[in-house]
Design a protein around this motif. Structure first.
Motif, PDB file in Angstrom:
ATOM      1  N   GLU A 215       0.835  -1.202   0.000  1.00  0.00           N
ATOM      2  CA  GLU A 215       0.000   0.000   0.000  1.00  0.00           C
ATOM      3  C   GLU A 215       0.871   1.254   0.000  1.00  0.00           C
ATOM      4  O   GLU A 215       0.612   2.214  -0.725  1.00  0.00           O
ATOM      5  CB  GLU A 215      -0.908  -0.014   1.226  1.00  0.00           C
ATOM      6  N   ALA A 250      -9.089  -3.165  -4.916  1.00  0.00           N
ATOM      7  CA  ALA A 250      -9.689  -1.832  -4.927  1.00  0.00           C
ATOM      8  C   ALA A 250      -9.465  -1.107  -3.607  1.00  0.00           C
ATOM      9  O   ALA A 250      -9.198   0.109  -3.596  1.00  0.00           O
ATOM     10  CB  ALA A 250     -11.186  -1.945  -5.216  1.00  0.00           C
ATOM     11  N   LEU A 251      -9.555  -1.816  -2.497  1.00  0.00           N
ATOM     12  CA  LEU A 251      -9.347  -1.191  -1.193  1.00  0.00           C
ATOM     13  C   LEU A 251      -7.902  -0.722  -1.042  1.00  0.00           C
ATOM     14  O   LEU A 251      -7.641   0.385  -0.552  1.00  0.00           O
ATOM     15  CB  LEU A 251      -9.710  -2.163  -0.074  1.00  0.00           C
ATOM     16  N   LYS A 254      -7.495   2.360  -3.173  1.00  0.00           N
ATOM     17  CA  LYS A 254      -8.136   3.521  -2.557  1.00  0.00           C
ATOM     18  C   LYS A 254      -7.275   4.067  -1.422  1.00  0.00           C
ATOM     19  O   LYS A 254      -7.038   5.276  -1.330  1.00  0.00           O
ATOM     20  CB  LYS A 254      -9.516   3.132  -2.037  1.00  0.00           C
ATOM     21  N   ASN A 255      -6.796   3.176  -0.558  1.00  0.00           N
ATOM     22  CA  ASN A 255      -5.974   3.607   0.578  1.00  0.00           C
ATOM     23  C   ASN A 255      -4.646   4.216   0.126  1.00  0.00           C
ATOM     24  O   ASN A 255      -4.079   5.071   0.811  1.00  0.00           O
ATOM     25  CB  ASN A 255      -5.706   2.432   1.513  1.00  0.00           C
ATOM     26  N   ASN A 257      -4.253   5.966  -2.562  1.00  0.00           N
ATOM     27  CA  ASN A 257      -4.521   7.151  -3.388  1.00  0.00           C
ATOM     28  C   ASN A 257      -4.117   6.927  -4.843  1.00  0.00           C
ATOM     29  O   ASN A 257      -3.562   7.806  -5.504  1.00  0.00           O
ATOM     30  CB  ASN A 257      -3.803   8.386  -2.826  1.00  0.00           C
ATOM     31  N   LYS A 259      -4.759   6.630  -8.722  1.00  0.00           N
ATOM     32  CA  LYS A 259      -5.724   7.295  -9.599  1.00  0.00           C
ATOM     33  C   LYS A 259      -6.533   6.302 -10.425  1.00  0.00           C
ATOM     34  O   LYS A 259      -7.755   6.438 -10.561  1.00  0.00           O
ATOM     35  CB  LYS A 259      -4.993   8.277 -10.529  1.00  0.00           C
ATOM     36  N   ARG A 281     -15.478  -1.545  -8.369  1.00  0.00           N
ATOM     37  CA  ARG A 281     -16.006  -0.184  -8.538  1.00  0.00           C
ATOM     38  C   ARG A 281     -16.858   0.278  -7.360  1.00  0.00           C
ATOM     39  O   ARG A 281     -17.122   1.469  -7.214  1.00  0.00           O
ATOM     40  CB  ARG A 281     -16.809  -0.102  -9.835  1.00  0.00           C
ATOM     41  N   ILE A 283     -15.764   0.229  -4.531  1.00  0.00           N
ATOM     42  CA  ILE A 283     -14.770   0.740  -3.589  1.00  0.00           C
ATOM     43  C   ILE A 283     -13.911   1.838  -4.201  1.00  0.00           C
ATOM     44  O   ILE A 283     -13.583   2.820  -3.550  1.00  0.00           O
ATOM     45  CB  ILE A 283     -13.878  -0.420  -3.086  1.00  0.00           C
ATOM     46  N   HIS A 284     -13.540   1.659  -5.476  1.00  0.00           N
ATOM     47  CA  HIS A 284     -12.654   2.618  -6.149  1.00  0.00           C
ATOM     48  C   HIS A 284     -13.365   3.168  -7.379  1.00  0.00           C
ATOM     49  O   HIS A 284     -14.027   2.434  -8.115  1.00  0.00           O
ATOM     50  CB  HIS A 284     -11.347   1.929  -6.558  1.00  0.00           C
ATOM     51  N   SER A 285     -13.208   4.464  -7.616  1.00  0.00           N
ATOM     52  CA  SER A 285     -13.997   5.132  -8.669  1.00  0.00           C
ATOM     53  C   SER A 285     -13.495   4.888 -10.080  1.00  0.00           C
ATOM     54  O   SER A 285     -14.251   5.029 -11.044  1.00  0.00           O
ATOM     55  CB  SER A 285     -14.042   6.636  -8.405  1.00  0.00           C
TER      56      SER A 285
END
Length: 299
Positions: A215, A250-251, A254-255, A257, A259, A281, A283-285
């Motif tokens: 991460e 995805a988590l 997201k953690n 950052n 893109k 999706r 969880i993450h855009s």
């Protein structure tokens, strides 16, 4: 610069997906991450070219990630390649390649340089570096990050002309980050260039469980390709086989950052990747499910 996915399947190929291999093409150079069996077929279809400068980074020594190197370099010899290839991988990569090249008697038409890697910077070039971090898999494994160095800002010809700097070599020096002197007066790149542009950061997970170390390693990646072998209903299997689910990928993204997240390394049990992409999706855009021969322009 673009990413080209040669193979997106896990462990075994399917009718639509070959085994793991991702290429990053930048300024006429190819950086390949893993080469599962049959990678030379997808490489041929991709049109990347047989004789470009090339480096291969092997995440770990499982067949679906490294056996394709043998077929690839043999095909390249038949294509009369002359450019050297540099290969980087975990302990054992040198023995694996030297033994097979000797036994199969390839008669290579180009030189190969092999290096065993450890954590930290693996390759340092003028415009980028590649670094490695330990991954968490059933065998020693690495994840990689490609970090492009910051680029000079936009060049403004009208500023150069206004300062009396003639077009030609002096412009090139300023664009390359060098200061110049004319008649005793010094001009800096900042006199004719805009703000520096940040280099791109691209992460390649290989096979792994998500970890806090990864991460941090993938922090602020512009693009991250991550092990998404299973959906969350197979969490126990992911744990047992040291792989990740799409939601875990995805988590982590997201953690960290990240893109743009690109899912890959799909179990052969999935006829398409829709389920995995939809799960991620939530969880993450920004999520893309990779397909063989998918090309992503890095802008």
């Amino acid at each position: 610069m673009k990413l080209v996915f040669l193979g997106t399947s896990a462990a075994q190929p399917t009718e639509r997906r070959g085994l793991s291999s991702i290429c990053l093409e930048r300024d006429g150079e190819i950086l390949m991450f893993d080469a599962g069996e049959g990678s030379q077929v997808s490489f041929l279809k991709s049109g990347l070219g047989w004789n470009k400068p090339m480096k291969i980074f092997v995440t770990h020594l499982h067949g679906d990630h490294c056996l394709g190197i043998l077929g690839l370099i043999q095909t390249m010899t038949l294509q009369h390649r002359t450019e050297k290839i540099e290969i980087f991988g975990p302990k054992g990569i040198d023995e694996f390649l030297s033994a097979n090249i000797k036994i199969l008697n390839f008669g290579l038409s180009f030189p190969i340089m092999v290096a065993v890697v450890d954590e930290g910077i693996v390759v340092e070039e003028k415009g980028y570096h590649v670094s490695a971090s330990n991954a968490l898999h059933s065998t020693p494994a690495f994840s990689f990050v490609f970090q492009e160095k910051d680029k000079p800002g936009r060049f403004f010809p009208e500023k150069a002309l206004g300062l009396g700097i003639p077009e030609g070599e002096l412009w090139h020096k300023l664009q390359s980050g060098e200061s110049i002197s004319i008649n005793g007066k010094t001009f800096k790149p900042s006199d004719v260039l805009g703000e520096k542009r940040s280099g791109k950061k691209i992460g390649i997970s290989g096979d792994t469980r998500p970890t806090k170390q990864l991460e941090e390693f993938f922090k602020n990646c512009d693009y991250l390709t991550f092990d998404s072998t299973f959906d969350s209903s197979l969490q126990q299997k992911a744990n047992e086989t040291f792989h990740s689910t799409a939601s875990e990928a995805a988590l982590l993204a997201k953690n960290a950052n990240v893109k743009n997240l690109i899912l890959t390394h799909f179990s052969a049990r999935y006829s398409d990747e829709t389920l995995l992409a939809e799960e991620a999706r939530k969880i993450h855009s920004s999520v893309i499910a990779a397909k063989d021969l998918l090309e992503i322009e890095i802008k």
